[in-house]
Design an enzyme around this catalytic site. Structure first.
Site: not given
Ligand code: NAP
Ligand code: GDD
Length: 337
Positions: A125, A127, A149, A153
């Site tokens: 990520t 992050e 987190y 990662k």
């Molecule tokens: P998500 O919607 O939050 O999905 C997370 C998944 O992980 C869910 O299916 C959840 O299952 C499962 N999970 C959580 N804890 C677990 C455990 N202990 N054992 C088995 N399964 C578990 O996340 P996403 O947005 O699809 O992201 C997918 C991956 O990419 C994650 O690793 C995230 O950190 C990474 N990532 C995401 C982004 C982004 O912007 N979306 C960016 C960079 C990296 P439940 O349904 O049971 O909760």
């Molecule tokens: N969630 C949330 N809620 N974020 C807020 C809010 C709020 O009310 N207000 C402001 N933010 C700001 C957070 O402080 C952060 O800087 C930004 O919005 C994005 O927050 P999130 O949407 O929670 O995403 P993230 O960037 O912290 O994390 C997501 O992206 C990562 C990749 O950079 C997640 O999907 C992570 O799993 C992923 O790795």
């Protein structure tokens, strides 16, 4: 027919990846937690819940991981499961370290022992860049995570590289910048905004309460990003790739694009914790800052350089931020109706 196993198949990316692999003719298996049953909502929305094979699975259970790998005999293993909400990682740092860090080596070491030929994808990520050391961020940018987190990662990322280098495994890390969709979890800021605005557009009167409005993210569409994951595992050599749009946007601007998509005309006023937005057309307060949503440490600026993925994988993000905000806002508006 190739067989793939997806951890986190019930999540946003897991559901889109399952659909993509099914469309490509794969036999798709996925891990689900007992506590999630029977909530396969995202798989249902994409119309694939009857086409995937689900297995009870938890990243914290080593023997469970072992049996899944032994029994399924997958060609490709996508590790998408995680405690993925950055905000919760300060409250659950040990759990997050276990699920997002240690679990990666549980999987890799089991694969190394019984199925070393399996191709492995790790969900790394942006992050990990945290307090960014250069702009834009690429595969070679120094890591400086800013949350439990991000720290967990980083371990997952480096252990993936290490198993590739130590044992010659086909193990790749996708360093993915934020990617969103109508299937995005409700706790993440984009979806929180589009759900809140959809309720307001339907006559609601609760303003969306947000934290840091100045943070900037490089946001793309999740469906594009799972295609990039698959392409990484089709390469002869495993490697690490950044997937990003190369454009960064503040939370405030995302809010504005989503509000405009629902016909609102915003007037912004105040600063920091006094900042608000009002819809000129209705006079309604639609956003106010609540300090509760500030984080103990913030990632202020993420902007990715996807040129390696573009050159080697032929991958490019196809949806820009305005269209993404519009897609999510309209989807939530229609669903609300
Ligand atoms: P998500 O919607 O939050 O999905 C997370 C998944 O992980 C869910 O299916 C959840 O299952 C499962 N999970 C959580 N804890 C677990 C455990 N202990 N054992 C088995 N399964 C578990 O996340 P996403 O947005 O699809 O992201 C997918 C991956 O990419 C994650 O690793 C995230 O950190 C990474 N990532 C995401 C982004 C982004 O912007 N979306 C960016 C960079 C990296 P439940 O349904 O049971 O909760
Ligand atoms: N969630 C949330 N809620 N974020 C807020 C809010 C709020 O009310 N207000 C402001 N933010 C700001 C957070 O402080 C952060 O800087 C930004 O919005 C994005 O927050 P999130 O949407 O929670 O995403 P993230 O960037 O912290 O994390 C997501 O992206 C990562 C990749 O950079 C997640 O999907 C992570 O799993 C992923 O790795």
């Amino acid at each position: 027919m190739k067989k793939a196993f997806i951890t986190g198949i019930t999540g946003q990316d897991g559901a889109y990846l399952a659909k993509l692999l099914l469309d490509k003719g794969y036999e798709v298996h996925g891990g689900v937690r007992r506590i999630s049953q029977p909530e396969n909502t995202r798989l249902d929305i994409l119309g694939v819940s009857n086409d995937v094979h689900l297995h009870e699975f938890d990243l914290t259970e080593h023997n469970n991981i072992f049996r899944v790998i032994r029994d399924i005999e997958m060609d490709e293993f996508y590790n998408l499961a995680a405690q993925s909400f950055v905000g919760s990682s300060w409250e659950l740092p040990v759990y997050t370290a276990d699920v997002d860090g240690m679990a990666v080596v549980r999987i890799l070491d089991t694969l190394r022992t019984i199925r070393p030929e399996t191709r492995f994808y790790q969900a790394s990520t942006s992050e990990m860049f945290g307090l960014v050391q250069e702009v834009p961020q690429s595969e070679t940018t120094r890591l400086y995570p800013r949350s439990p987190y991000g720290v967990a990662k980083v371990y997952g990322h480096y252990i993936t590289m290490n198993y590739r280098e130590s044992f010659g495994m086909h193990a790749s890390s996708g360093i993915l910048f934020n990617h969103e969709s109508p299937l995005r979890g409700k706790e993440f800021v984009t979806r929180k905004i589009t759900l809140g605005l959809a309720a307001l557009a339907h006559g609601g009167d609760q303003p969306v309460e947000l934290g840091n409005m100045d943070a900037k993210r490089d946001w793309g569409f999740a469906q594009d990003y799972v295609e990039g994951m698959w392409r990484m595992l089709q390469q002869d050599e495993a490697d690490d790739y950044v997937l990003a749009t190369g454009v960064t946007t503040t939370i405030r601007d995302f809010f504005t694009y989503a509000a405009e998509a629902l016909g609102m005309d915003l007037e912004w006023s105040g600063e920091n914790e006094n900042e608000t937005a009002t819809d000129r057309k209705t006079g309604k307060l639609v956003m106010k800052v609540n300090k509760k949503f500030y984080r103990p440490a913030e990632v202020d600026l993420l902007i990715g350089d996807p040129s390696k993925a573009q050159e080697k994988l032929g991958w490019k993000a196809s949806v820009d931020i305005q269209n993404l905000a519009q897609m999510m806002a309209k989807s939530d508006f229609d669903a609300h109706r």
